[in-house]
Design an enzyme around this catalytic site. Structure first.
Site, PDB file in Angstrom:
ATOM      1  CG  ASP A 121      -6.737   0.614   0.374  1.00 50.01           C
ATOM      2  OD1 ASP A 121      -6.788   1.601   1.125  1.00 50.01           O
ATOM      3  OD2 ASP A 121      -5.681   0.135  -0.043  1.00 50.01           O
ATOM      4  CG  ASP A 173      -1.830   1.184   1.283  1.00 50.87           C
ATOM      5  OD1 ASP A 173      -1.545   2.117   2.050  1.00 50.87           O
ATOM      6  OD2 ASP A 173      -2.806   1.207   0.531  1.00 50.87           O
ATOM      7  CB  THR A 175       0.469   2.973  -5.485  1.00 49.48           C
ATOM      8  OG1 THR A 175       0.403   2.349  -4.201  1.00 49.48           O
ATOM      9  CG2 THR A 175       1.742   2.539  -6.184  1.00 49.48           C
TER      10      THR A 175
END
Length: 530
Positions: free
Chosen positions: A395, A64, A98
């Site tokens: 997430d 992550d 990311t």
């Protein structure tokens, strides 16, 4: 620095370092590229894990982006800005951390050739802003499809897209079921709008041991607590619950107080006074005939004795957040003083109170089928695995997915209408977007040039081919519509905004002044002759 009379004027204090001009911009670009390269391999379903060790010796295993950057300590101010945007992205949309770092690094990198050609940063920034407006407009008007949030299958498709890049992808169906059930539980409809407060009313409780298949959603509250007295009941059906935010102990004086005892019987009087104060508090609770008492503060041994005699179970030292969720589960109102207790403050909506022992720990379950608060119980073979599963589920609760490379073809038509030097930085944004499919192919071990050329050709063939992109698992071309990989529009628009606006901010910097404070002893040493 020199004045009009050519006399040197000292503006900055001694030991202050100053960088300016082109050198600063190149340094900022290098710092951004370095941060992006750190997490580039953590993008997509074939992402590599990073092992990070904190100063205390703890280990974090994750792919992550936000979790990785949280553990990294950097010195360069531009690198710190990059880490901040990952945190902003995580707070705003829950994921895309990311993607935003990789894209911001590439956007900065694309600006370097123009700076080398002596194009002013302001011109590059203007072109970047126009490109950002066009990207958002295209994303909102053309490159999207509506999703019915009441249709579980459609929402599950988006959640699966998110989890495809995570470690938990092997247990995809279980994770999707947990995410949907948790969000449905805490959803509250008020006046035509829905309120979903994940942070406050959906808690994740990590219990080491068992397997990942044992993870589940509990409609209610799970606490790592046991009863205060061993003889209190550990299972109660349809309990009457009182929630307190006060001590069930004798109140000592706030300032330092001293007692002068002249006779032996005075000690007994003082103890009786303490007992009377605690008995009064307990009587005020017992009067309402509750089965359960939760308090955020302490419970003295004497109070435990009185409550046990009345058949009341008590738990102490709850967190404020846990007490708020308990109030939502059982319908009780948190009371700050036992003297204020009324019948309407007692909660009766909870269906079951039960304490179970898992390994060496006791866990309290307060559940109700009609509650709007829930707890996700995570099980797993080790703490590292459970922590990564927790990050993945966080997430999926916010929902994210893979990138679809859409804009380059549209930008080439638009750039013809932009005159002068600005058209080149405008075009560079389109090239910067290629970094996402390129990274996905590289992480799969595929042929980057062949696949990107094929993707360009596919998009050029027909306007309806905009859903074609890179399959992050194989590195081959694929239709995202067929694979059912869709992105929430808010995540993608936020990625574009954050990446471009951060690059614009960093490109506007042309001076860095940094000063370090020296200790007095060190300064004395420097002044001493060698």
């Amino acid at each position: 620095m020199r004045g009009a009379g050519q006399q040197p004027i000292i503006v900055l204090s001694q030991g202050t370092k100053r960088e300016s001009g082109h050198q600063v911009q190149v340094g900022n670009i290098s710092a951004c590229k370095t941060i992006a390269d750190v997490i580039r391999t953590s993008l997509g379903p074939r992402a590599m894990l990073k092992m990070l060790m904190d100063p205390m010796g703890g280990i974090v295993l994750t792919n992550d982006g936000n979790a990785i950057l949280r553990e990294i300590t950097v010195k360069h101010p531009a690198a710190k800005s990059m880490i901040d945007i990952a945190r902003t992205q995580d707070e705003e949309t829950g994921d895309g951390t990311t993607s935003v770092i990789v894209l911001a690094g590439e956007v900065m990198s694309q600006a370097q050739p123009f700076l080398e050609q002596k194009i002013h940063p302001t011109i590059i920034i203007q072109a970047y802003r126009v490109a950002l407006e066009d990207m958002i407009k295209l994303a909102e008007e053309k490159f999207n499809k509506p999703v019915d949030i009441n249709n579980d299958d459609e929402v599950a498709t988006v959640v699966k897209s998110c989890l495809g890049t995570k470690m938990i992808s092997k247990w995809m169906d279980l994770a999707v079921q947990i995410s949907l059930e948790a969000v449905k539980t805490i959803r509250v409809d008020r006046g035509g709008s829905s309120e979903i407060d994940i942070k406050r009313y959906c808690r994740i409780e990590k219990i080491p041991g068992g397997t990942i298949e044992d993870c589940k959603v509990v409609k209610g509250v799970v606490l790592n607590k046991d009863v205060t007295h061993a003889k209190m009941r550990r299972r109660i059906e349809k309990p009457r619950i009182i929630l307190l935010d006060c001590n069930l102990e004798y109140k000592k004086g706030e300032s330092q107080t001293s007692l002068e005892i002249m006779r032996e019987e005075d000690i007994s009087k003082i103890l009786e006074q303490e007992e009377e104060a605690i008995r009064k508090q307990c009587d005020e609770i017992i009067r309402l005939k509750p089965d359960l008492v939760f308090t955020e503060k302490g419970i003295s041994d004497l109070a435990q004795h009185f409550l046990l005699k009345a058949g009341i179970t008590a738990l102490r030292r709850l967190k404020k957040t846990d007490n708020n969720r308990l109030a939502r589960v059982c319908g009780a109102r948190i009371v700050h003083d036992t003297a204020d207790l009324r019948e309407e403050d007692v909660g009766e909506k909870a269906e079951l109170f039960e304490i179970t022992k898992i390994a060496d720990e006791y866990y309290t379950y307060v559940t109700s089928s009609t509650t709007t608060a829930c707890t996700v119980v995570l099980r797993g073979p080790s703490k590292d695995v459970i922590n990564e599963v927790e990050r993945n589920l966080q997430d999926s609760l916010h929902v994210e997915a893979l990138w679809k490379w859409l804009w380059l073809r549209a930008s080439r038509r638009r750039e013809k209408s932009i005159e002068g030097v600005k058209q080149w930085p405008y075009k560079a944004i389109g090239l910067a977007l290629e970094v996402i499919p390129r990274t996905l192919i590289q992480n799969c071990g595929g042929s980057t040039i062949r696949q990107l050329t094929s993707l360009r050709a596919k998009h050029a063939q027909c306007a309806d081919n905009w859903t074609w992109g890179i399959d992050g698992t194989t590195g081959e071309l694929a239709d995202m519509k067929t694979l059912d990989i869709w992105d929430p529009l808010t995540v993608r628009v936020q990625v574009l905004k954050t990446a471009v606006e951060t690059s614009v901010m960093l490109l506007r910097i042309d001076d860095i002044v940094s000063g370090t404070k020296k200790s007095q002893g060190k300064e004395r040493n420097e002044e001493m002759p060698q």
